[in-house]
Scaffold this active site. Structure first.
Site, mmCIF file in Angstrom:
data_model
loop_
_atom_site.group_PDB
_atom_site.id
_atom_site.type_symbol
_atom_site.label_atom_id
_atom_site.label_comp_id
_atom_site.label_asym_id
_atom_site.label_seq_id
_atom_site.Cartn_x
_atom_site.Cartn_y
_atom_site.Cartn_z
ATOM 1 C CB CYS A 179 4.594 8.917 72.371
ATOM 2 S SG CYS A 179 3.217 9.378 71.128
HETATM 3 N N1 LIG Z 1 2.530 15.131 71.973
HETATM 4 C C1 LIG Z 1 3.375 14.162 71.892
HETATM 5 O O1 LIG Z 1 3.041 13.413 72.827
HETATM 6 C C2 LIG Z 1 4.185 13.902 70.983
HETATM 7 C C3 LIG Z 1 5.224 12.815 71.236
HETATM 8 C C4 LIG Z 1 5.960 12.308 70.086
HETATM 9 C C5 LIG Z 1 6.484 13.209 69.309
HETATM 10 N N2 LIG Z 1 5.404 14.282 68.840
HETATM 11 C C6 LIG Z 1 5.664 15.114 67.663
HETATM 12 O O2 LIG Z 1 6.226 16.127 68.057
HETATM 13 C C7 LIG Z 1 5.920 17.370 67.202
HETATM 14 C C8 LIG Z 1 5.224 18.297 68.207
HETATM 15 O O3 LIG Z 1 4.042 17.932 68.813
HETATM 16 P P1 LIG Z 1 3.216 18.655 69.937
HETATM 17 O O4 LIG Z 1 2.612 17.679 70.738
HETATM 18 O O5 LIG Z 1 4.327 19.466 70.800
HETATM 19 O O6 LIG Z 1 2.339 19.684 69.062
HETATM 20 P P2 LIG Z 1 1.823 20.956 69.521
HETATM 21 O O7 LIG Z 1 1.515 20.978 71.105
HETATM 22 O O8 LIG Z 1 0.588 21.359 68.559
HETATM 23 O O9 LIG Z 1 2.820 22.065 69.153
HETATM 24 C C9 LIG Z 1 3.248 22.280 67.777
HETATM 25 C C10 LIG Z 1 4.209 23.450 67.849
HETATM 26 O O10 LIG Z 1 4.818 23.621 66.384
HETATM 27 C C11 LIG Z 1 4.513 25.068 65.984
HETATM 28 N N3 LIG Z 1 4.013 24.816 64.611
HETATM 29 C C12 LIG Z 1 2.733 24.566 64.327
HETATM 30 N N4 LIG Z 1 2.426 24.418 63.013
HETATM 31 C C13 LIG Z 1 3.678 25.044 62.298
HETATM 32 C C14 LIG Z 1 4.230 25.007 61.023
HETATM 33 N N5 LIG Z 1 3.784 24.867 60.106
HETATM 34 N N6 LIG Z 1 5.699 25.625 60.906
HETATM 35 C C15 LIG Z 1 6.465 25.901 62.196
HETATM 36 N N7 LIG Z 1 6.041 25.869 63.526
HETATM 37 C C16 LIG Z 1 4.696 25.242 63.673
HETATM 38 C C17 LIG Z 1 3.423 25.615 66.944
HETATM 39 O O11 LIG Z 1 3.616 26.940 67.354
HETATM 40 P P3 LIG Z 1 3.144 28.050 66.577
HETATM 41 O O12 LIG Z 1 2.006 27.672 65.719
HETATM 42 O O13 LIG Z 1 3.029 29.166 67.273
HETATM 43 O O14 LIG Z 1 4.190 28.335 65.354
HETATM 44 C C18 LIG Z 1 3.750 24.831 68.317
HETATM 45 O O15 LIG Z 1 4.860 25.400 69.129
HETATM 46 C C19 LIG Z 1 4.751 16.777 66.256
HETATM 47 O O16 LIG Z 1 5.645 16.314 64.979
HETATM 48 C C20 LIG Z 1 4.381 15.638 66.801
HETATM 49 O O17 LIG Z 1 4.076 14.477 66.068
HETATM 50 C C21 LIG Z 1 4.383 14.480 69.902
#
Ligand SMILES: NC(=O)c1ccc[n+]([C@@H]2O[C@H](COP(=O)([O-])OP(=O)(O)OC[C@H]3O[C@@H](n4cnc5c(N)ncnc54)[C@H](OP(=O)(O)O)[C@@H]3O)[C@@H](O)[C@H]2O)c1
Length: 346
Positions: free
Chosen positions: A149
Site C-alpha cells: 500500500c
Molecule cells: N491491510 C492492508 O492495507 C494491506 C495492503 C496491501 C497488502 N496487504 C497484504 O495483504 C495480506 C493480507 O493482509 P490483511 O491486512 O488482509 O491481513 P488480515 O486482515 O490479518 O487477514 C489475513 C488473512 O489471512 C489468513 N491467514 C492468516 N495467517 C495465515 C496462514 N498462516 N496461512 C493461511 N492463511 C492465513 C487469515 O485467516 P485465518 O487466520 O482464519 O486463516 C485472514 O483471512 C498481507 O500479506 C498484507 O501484508 C495488506
C-alpha cells in the site's frame, strides 16, 4: 463469467476483494477460505455483504478449489503466501498474491528484510502488479505480485519525476501516513481504538519498514540507477486511507504548470491516476472506497524541492482494488471493470 476464489477472505484485504467481486460484471466469487472460520457463512462475519454473497468459508484444499476457480487472490500474510501460491500455480491457475512474498526481484534482498524464501524460483516469474507501469506484462502473467500500500502511493507519486530527470535521486524523503486497517484484522495492542483515537505517531523510524526495499526497487528502475530513500510511516487514527508527502530536490527550475503537464501526459492513459491541477491537494476522503490515486504537485522555491502528495485507499488501490485491476488485465477485460466506485465523502 470468470470464476475467482479468495484465500484468506476473513481478513481486511480478502474481504475487500469479496466486496469488489460481489459487484463485478464479469467475475463471480466461487470460493473463499479461512483456517479459523471454515464452515461459517461470510455474511455472518461481514454484514455489509448480506444479500450479496451466498458463500461459506472453507479450508484451503488446492485440488478441490482448483476445480471451482480459474483465478485466485491470495490475501494471507507474507511467509504463508510462499507456501500457498506454488500449489495454485502447479494446478494451472492464475494467482494474484497480495503479500510481499513475490514483490522483490532479488532473493537476498527479500531474505534480508523478511525471512528465508521457500519458492525463490518464482521471483523471476512474478510480475510486479502496478498496472500503470507494468500493464502489458500483467496481461500475460500467471503470477502477479500485488504491490504494497505505501509503495503504491510512493511509486506512482515519484515515477514521472524520476523518469523525466526532474529530481535528484539522492535525497528523496517519503513521509507517509496510513489508516489502521493497514495493519490487518489481527488483534493487537497497537491497533486498539483507545491507543489511536485522538493520537498520531510515527513508527518504524530509521529506515526499518519492510516496504523500503520495494519502493527502492521500483524507484531505482525509474531513475536508471540504484537509489535509497528515507521513508517514515505514521499511524493515522482513521480506518482506511494513505497520504504520502514526498520531498525531492529539483534538478532545474520548473513551474507548477510545467510539472502538471509532465505528470498529466505521463498518466494520460491511466484511468485510476488523477493528477490534480496546481493549487489542489489530495485528501484521503476523496479516494476512500475507490480505486483512485490522487496526486498533487508543488514547487517549494525557497528550498528548491518538489513536493508531491499522493492519496489512496490502502484497501482498494493499495490492495484489493489494484488486485481486481490486475485480474481484469490478466483476463483480457477492461482494467476498470467492477471498479467504478466513487469515493465515500465526507
Ligand atoms: N491491510 C492492508 O492495507 C494491506 C495492503 C496491501 C497488502 N496487504 C497484504 O495483504 C495480506 C493480507 O493482509 P490483511 O491486512 O488482509 O491481513 P488480515 O486482515 O490479518 O487477514 C489475513 C488473512 O489471512 C489468513 N491467514 C492468516 N495467517 C495465515 C496462514 N498462516 N496461512 C493461511 N492463511 C492465513 C487469515 O485467516 P485465518 O487466520 O482464519 O486463516 C485472514 O483471512 C498481507 O500479506 C498484507 O501484508 C495488506
Amino acid at each position: 463469467m470468470i470464476n475467482a476464489a479468495i484465500i484468506g477472505a476473513s481478513g481486511y484485504t480478502g474481504s475487500e476483494c469479496a466486496r469488489l467481486l460481489a459487484c463485478h460484471p464479469r467475475a463471480t466469487l466461487s470460493a473463499i477460505t479461512s483456517r479459523t472460520h471454515a464452515g461459517k457463512r461470510f455474511d455472518e462475519m461481514f454484514g455489509h455483504l448480506r444479500g450479496h454473497l451466498d458463500l461459506a468459508f472453507e479450508e484451503f484444499e488446492p485440488a478441490a478449489l482448483a476445480e471451482r476457480a480459474e483465478i485466485f487472490f491470495c490475501a494471507v500474510p507474507h511467509a504463508s503466501a510462499m507456501h500457498i501460491v506454488p500449489q495454485l500455480l502447479a494446478a494451472g491457475k492464475k494467482v494474484i498474491d497480495l503479500s510481499a512474498d513475490f514483490r522483490l526481484r532479488d532473493q537476498q534482498t527479500y531474505e534480508t528484510w523478511y525471512q528465508p524464501h521457500t519458492a525463490p524460483r518464482l521471483l523471476d516469474q512474478a510480475v510486479y502488479g502496478l498496472p500503470e507501469l507494468y500493464g502489458k506484462e500483467i496481461g500475460s502473467a500467471k503470477l502477479v505480485a500485488n504491490p504494497g500500500c505505501y509503495p503504491t502511493s510512493a511509486i506512482l507519486g515519484l515515477t514521472p519525476a524520476l523518469r523525466h530527470g526532474l529530481v535528484d535521486s539522492d535525497g528523496i524523503i517519503i513521509d507517509a501516513k496510513s489508516g489502521i486497517s493497514g495493519a490487518g484484522r489481527g488483534v493487537s495492542l497497537a491497533a486498539l481504538f483507545a491507543e489511536n483515537h485522538g493520537g498520531f505517531q510515527a513508527y518504524k523510524i530509521g529506515g526499518k519498514h519492510r516496504h523500503i526495499p520495494e519502493i527502492e526497487q521500483e524507484l531505482s528502475k525509474a531513475a536508471g540507477r540504484n537509489l535509497r530513500v528515507s521513508f517514515t510511516p505514521h499511524l493515522l487514527p482513521v480506518s482506511r486511507g494513505i497520504l504520502s508527502t514526498i520531498y525531492a530536490p529539483l534538478n532545474d527550475a520548473i513551474s507548477d504548470e510545467q510539472l502538471f503537464d509532465i505528470y498529466q501526459s505521463f498518466y494520460g492513459e491511466c484511468y485510476f491516476v488523477r493528477v490534480l491541477p496546481p493549487g489542489r491537494t489530495p485528501s484521503i476522503q476523496h479516494v476512500r472506497g475507490s480505486n483512485f490515486c490522487d496526486i498533487g504537485l508543488a514547487v517549494d522555491r525557497r528550498t528548491n524541492r518538489l513536493i508531491i502528495t499522493a492519496a489512496i485507499d490502502n484497501l482498494v488501490k493499495g490492495a484489493a482494488g489494484q488486485a481486481i485491476q490486475n485480474m481484469n488485465l490478466m483476463c483480457g477485460l477492461d482494467e476498470s471493470a467492477g471498479l467504478s466506485q466513487v469515493a465515500l465523502f465526507p
